[in-house]
Motif scaffolding. Sequence first.
Motif, PDB file in Angstrom:
ATOM      1  N   ILE A   1       0.831  -1.205   0.000  1.00  0.00           N
ATOM      2  CA  ILE A   1       0.000   0.000   0.000  1.00  0.00           C
ATOM      3  C   ILE A   1       0.861   1.249   0.000  1.00  0.00           C
ATOM      4  N   LEU A   2       1.876   1.263   0.860  1.00  0.00           N
ATOM      5  CA  LEU A   2       2.749   2.432   0.970  1.00  0.00           C
ATOM      6  C   LEU A   2       3.578   2.641  -0.290  1.00  0.00           C
TER       7      LEU A   2
ATOM      8  N   GLU B   1       2.664   1.839  -3.338  1.00  0.00           N
ATOM      9  CA  GLU B   1       1.768   2.397  -4.359  1.00  0.00           C
ATOM     10  C   GLU B   1       1.524   3.877  -4.112  1.00  0.00           C
ATOM     11  N   GLN B   2       1.357   4.255  -2.849  1.00  0.00           N
ATOM     12  CA  GLN B   2       1.144   5.664  -2.515  1.00  0.00           C
ATOM     13  C   GLN B   2       2.369   6.503  -2.845  1.00  0.00           C
TER      14      GLN B   2
ATOM     15  N   GLU C   1       3.053   7.282  -6.555  1.00  0.00           N
ATOM     16  CA  GLU C   1       2.213   8.323  -7.143  1.00  0.00           C
ATOM     17  C   GLU C   1       2.848   9.704  -7.055  1.00  0.00           C
ATOM     18  N   SER C   2       3.900   9.820  -6.232  1.00  0.00           N
ATOM     19  CA  SER C   2       4.591  11.107  -6.108  1.00  0.00           C
ATOM     20  C   SER C   2       5.404  11.437  -7.356  1.00  0.00           C
TER      21      SER C   2
ATOM     22  N   ARG D   1       8.119   5.237   6.021  1.00  0.00           N
ATOM     23  CA  ARG D   1       6.718   5.083   6.396  1.00  0.00           C
ATOM     24  C   ARG D   1       6.450   3.751   7.090  1.00  0.00           C
TER      25      ARG D   1
END
Length: 315
Positions: free
Chosen positions: A222-223, A225-226, A229-230, A244
């Motif tokens: 999850i982290l 993928e987040q 996106e940056s 994170r």
Amino acid sequence: MAAITASMVKDLRETTGAGMMDCKRALEETAGDAQAAIDWLRTKGLAKAAKKADRVAAEGAVALALRQEGPGMAGALIELNAETDFVARNELFQSAARGVAKAALDASDDIDALRGSPVESGESVGDMVTSLIATIGENMMLRRVAGISVTPGAVGGYVHGAVTGAPDLGRIGVLVAVEGAGDQATLRELARNIALHVAATNPLALSPDDLDPASVAKERAILTEQAAESGKPPQVVEKMVEGRIRKWMEEVVLLKQAYVRNPDQTIEQLVADTAKQVGSPIKVAGFVRLALGEGVEKGPGGDFAAEVAAMTKPN
């Protein structure tokens, strides 16, 4: 008189939910006639449990028991469910829950073994619960048991949402074991304070090494993928994810969490400071937490988060 076999008793018990000895007596009184035995049990009010077995039991209480064992201690938690929270204030129910928790001190984490364990009256836990159903008139279920012990050291317990006049019964129960050779009163207080913290924060594991690898992998995915996106380069994304993940572990791992009573101090630091105080090493050996009705399909419940502030106030 027809011979009463164990299988006949077993079948009648499964059909009616009555206690084993009651089923045996019913068969003896009716010369082995199963249908007549069912009627006999109903006339005695002993087959009520079967009529209520399909009703959801998601209320009741979590009960806690502690026992000194030489230089160490043992603790047990049980969850005894009923249909309504009103039953948790019933003295018969409270007494039964305490008796089950006490019996659980010798039953480890085996729920089947606990059901067959004797209580102070001499009957089994399972038969006592069945009789309680008939007496109180609600479906009940002994759902879970958890135990913990340590030598040398102490086990501390905390019950949140305790029933008035019954500090060992409530909606959330926690046991924490701390290993050490220091003053046991100090160790027990430390364990209880950590137990209060666990009740409020519900950590996933004691240490990072104890985390479920599947949970870590899911969080990392999850982290990742987040962070991706940056639009930053892969090497930067990797560093972002690692940072994170560390932050996440501080939130879900007991020893890394900020102590609810002093957010400037982690649980790990609290243990280290107490070890300096007693002049002997201390280690958190483990913890268990049971929340009433956890995982049971039921209607909307209250928001526990709103209660955390009250739990974290000093006594």
